[in-house]
Write a protein that holds these residues in place. Structure first.
Motif, PDB file in Angstrom:
ATOM      1  N   THR A 115      27.193  16.165 -19.864  1.00 28.79           N
ATOM      2  CA  THR A 115      28.008  17.294 -19.405  1.00 28.79           C
ATOM      3  C   THR A 115      29.429  16.828 -19.092  1.00 28.79           C
ATOM      4  O   THR A 115      29.702  15.631 -18.997  1.00 28.79           O
ATOM      5  N   LYS A 116      30.313  17.792 -18.910  1.00 27.63           N
ATOM      6  CA  LYS A 116      31.691  17.476 -18.551  1.00 27.63           C
ATOM      7  C   LYS A 116      31.762  16.811 -17.174  1.00 27.63           C
ATOM      8  O   LYS A 116      32.590  15.926 -16.940  1.00 27.63           O
ATOM      9  N   GLU A 161      32.551  21.265 -26.185  1.00 29.28           N
ATOM     10  CA  GLU A 161      31.267  21.942 -26.394  1.00 29.28           C
ATOM     11  C   GLU A 161      30.222  21.562 -25.349  1.00 29.28           C
ATOM     12  O   GLU A 161      29.162  22.181 -25.282  1.00 29.28           O
ATOM     13  N   LYS A 162      30.514  20.565 -24.540  1.00 31.41           N
ATOM     14  CA  LYS A 162      29.542  20.158 -23.524  1.00 31.41           C
ATOM     15  C   LYS A 162      29.525  21.166 -22.380  1.00 31.41           C
ATOM     16  O   LYS A 162      30.563  21.743 -22.033  1.00 31.41           O
ATOM     17  N   PRO A 163      28.353  21.392 -21.774  1.00 33.33           N
ATOM     18  CA  PRO A 163      28.304  22.283 -20.603  1.00 33.33           C
ATOM     19  C   PRO A 163      29.058  21.655 -19.437  1.00 33.33           C
ATOM     20  O   PRO A 163      29.203  20.438 -19.359  1.00 33.33           O
ATOM     21  N   ASN A 164      29.528  22.495 -18.552  1.00 24.44           N
ATOM     22  CA  ASN A 164      30.288  21.988 -17.412  1.00 24.44           C
ATOM     23  C   ASN A 164      29.432  21.160 -16.469  1.00 24.44           C
ATOM     24  O   ASN A 164      29.902  20.184 -15.881  1.00 24.44           O
ATOM     25  N   SER A 165      28.167  21.574 -16.308  1.00 28.93           N
ATOM     26  CA  SER A 165      27.270  20.869 -15.397  1.00 28.93           C
ATOM     27  C   SER A 165      25.843  21.023 -15.900  1.00 28.93           C
ATOM     28  O   SER A 165      25.571  21.845 -16.783  1.00 28.93           O
ATOM     29  N   GLU A 168      24.482  24.603 -15.910  1.00 23.91           N
ATOM     30  CA  GLU A 168      25.017  25.604 -16.831  1.00 23.91           C
ATOM     31  C   GLU A 168      24.368  25.464 -18.199  1.00 23.91           C
ATOM     32  O   GLU A 168      24.314  24.386 -18.770  1.00 23.91           O
ATOM     33  N   LYS A 169      23.882  26.569 -18.699  1.00 23.92           N
ATOM     34  CA  LYS A 169      23.258  26.561 -20.021  1.00 23.92           C
ATOM     35  C   LYS A 169      24.147  27.327 -20.985  1.00 23.92           C
ATOM     36  O   LYS A 169      24.473  28.485 -20.753  1.00 23.92           O
ATOM     37  N   GLN A 170      24.506  26.663 -22.010  1.00 28.68           N
ATOM     38  CA  GLN A 170      25.326  27.312 -23.025  1.00 28.68           C
ATOM     39  C   GLN A 170      24.445  27.682 -24.209  1.00 28.68           C
ATOM     40  O   GLN A 170      23.800  26.828 -24.808  1.00 28.68           O
ATOM     41  N   GLU A 171      24.403  28.966 -24.479  1.00 31.43           N
ATOM     42  CA  GLU A 171      23.620  29.421 -25.618  1.00 31.43           C
ATOM     43  C   GLU A 171      24.498  29.421 -26.855  1.00 31.43           C
ATOM     44  O   GLU A 171      25.474  30.160 -26.942  1.00 31.43           O
ATOM     45  N   LYS A 172      24.129  28.618 -27.771  1.00 37.02           N
ATOM     46  CA  LYS A 172      24.890  28.538 -29.011  1.00 37.02           C
ATOM     47  C   LYS A 172      24.322  29.526 -30.019  1.00 37.02           C
ATOM     48  O   LYS A 172      23.112  29.685 -30.120  1.00 37.02           O
TER      49      LYS A 172
END
Length: 209
Positions: A115-116, A161-165, A168-172
Motif C-alpha cells: 500500500t501507499k 494504483e496501490k491502495p492508500n492503506s 481500503e479496497k480498490q475495486e478494479k
C-alpha cells in the motif's frame, strides 16, 4: 738522543686549526646538500601522490566532476555514466557503488510494499537509518538519494494504483482478455452477422401516371 736515530715523524701531518674548521664546514655543507636533496625528493613524491589522487578522483576531468556532483545532489547515474566515472575517477567509484546499492534496496522495498502507507513507512525507516551515519556529508548525500528515489516512485502508475492503506479496497474494473484465435473468431462472427443482417428497405413513393 742517540746518534744515528731521527725522531719519529708521523706520515699524516696534524691538521691545523684552520684546516679543522674547513673540514667541518665541508662536512656541514655536504649534510645540508644531502638534506636538501632528501627534502626535494620527499616533496616531489608528495606532489606525485597528490597528482595521482587528483586523477583517481577525476578532479582533472570536467565531465567526471559534473557526474560526481550530480550524484552528490541525489541523482542516480545511468550505467553509461557509471562506466565513465569508473574509468576516469576510479578513486570514488566504490563510494558511489555503495550508496547506489543502498538506494536500490530502498527502491525494491517500496515496490514490494502493498500500500501507499507501507511505501511511506519504507522511506521513514530508511531515513532513520541514514541519521545514524556519523559522516555529515554522507548523511546529506544519502538523504538526497532517498528523497529522489521516493519522488520518482511516487510518479509511477504502480504506486498510484496501490491502495492508500490495508483497510481500503480498490475495486478494479473487470477486463476480458482474449487469446489470438478467440479474437479472430469474434471478428469472423461479426463479418458473418453483417452479411446476413436484414437490409433496411428504403421507402419509395409511387406516382400514378
Amino acid at each position: 738522543m742517540k746518534i744515528g736515530q731521527s725522531p719519529f715523524q708521523p706520515i699524516i701531518p696534524k691538521l691545523g686549526k684552520k684546516e679543522k674548521i674547513a673540514d667541518t664546514e665541508a662536512t656541514v655543507l655536504q649534510q645540508l646538500t644531502d638534506s636538501k636533496q632528501a627534502i626535494k625528493e620527499t616533496i616531489q613524491r608528495q606532489i606525485a601522490e597528490i597528482e595521482e589522487a587528483r586523477t583517481d578522483m577525476g578532479e582533472d576531468d570536467p565531465k567526471a566532476q559534473r557526474l560526481i556532483e550530480n550524484f552528490k545532489n541525489g541523482e542516480k547515474l545511468t550505467p553509461e555514466e557509471m562506466a565513465y566515472v569508473r574509468k576516469n575517477a576510479p578513486g570514488i567509484i566504490d563510494y558511489i557503488d555503495r550508496i547506489t546499492r543502498e538506494r536500490e534496496v530502498i527502491e525494491l522495498s517500496m515496490k514490494m510494499a502493498p500500500t501507499k502507507t507501507d511505501v511511506q513507512m519504507v522511506a521513514f525507516r530508511a531515513s532513520k537509518q541514514i541519521e545514524k551515519h556519523q559522516n555529515p556529508e554522507e548523511r546529506e548525500i544519502r538523504a538526497k538519494h532517498l528523497a529522489d528515489a521516493k519522488h520518482e516512485y511516487e510518479q509511477t502508475d504502480e504506486y498510484k494504483e496501490k491502495p492508500n492503506s490495508p483497510l481500503e479496497k480498490q475495486e478494479k474494473p473487470a477486463t476480458i482478455s482474449y487469446k489470438p484465435n478467440q479474437k479472430q473468431s469474434i471478428e469472423m462472427a461479426k463479418v458473418a452477422y453483417e452479411q446476413v443482417k436484414p437490409q433496411k428497405k428504403e421507402n419509395t413513393i409511387q406516382y400514378d401516371q
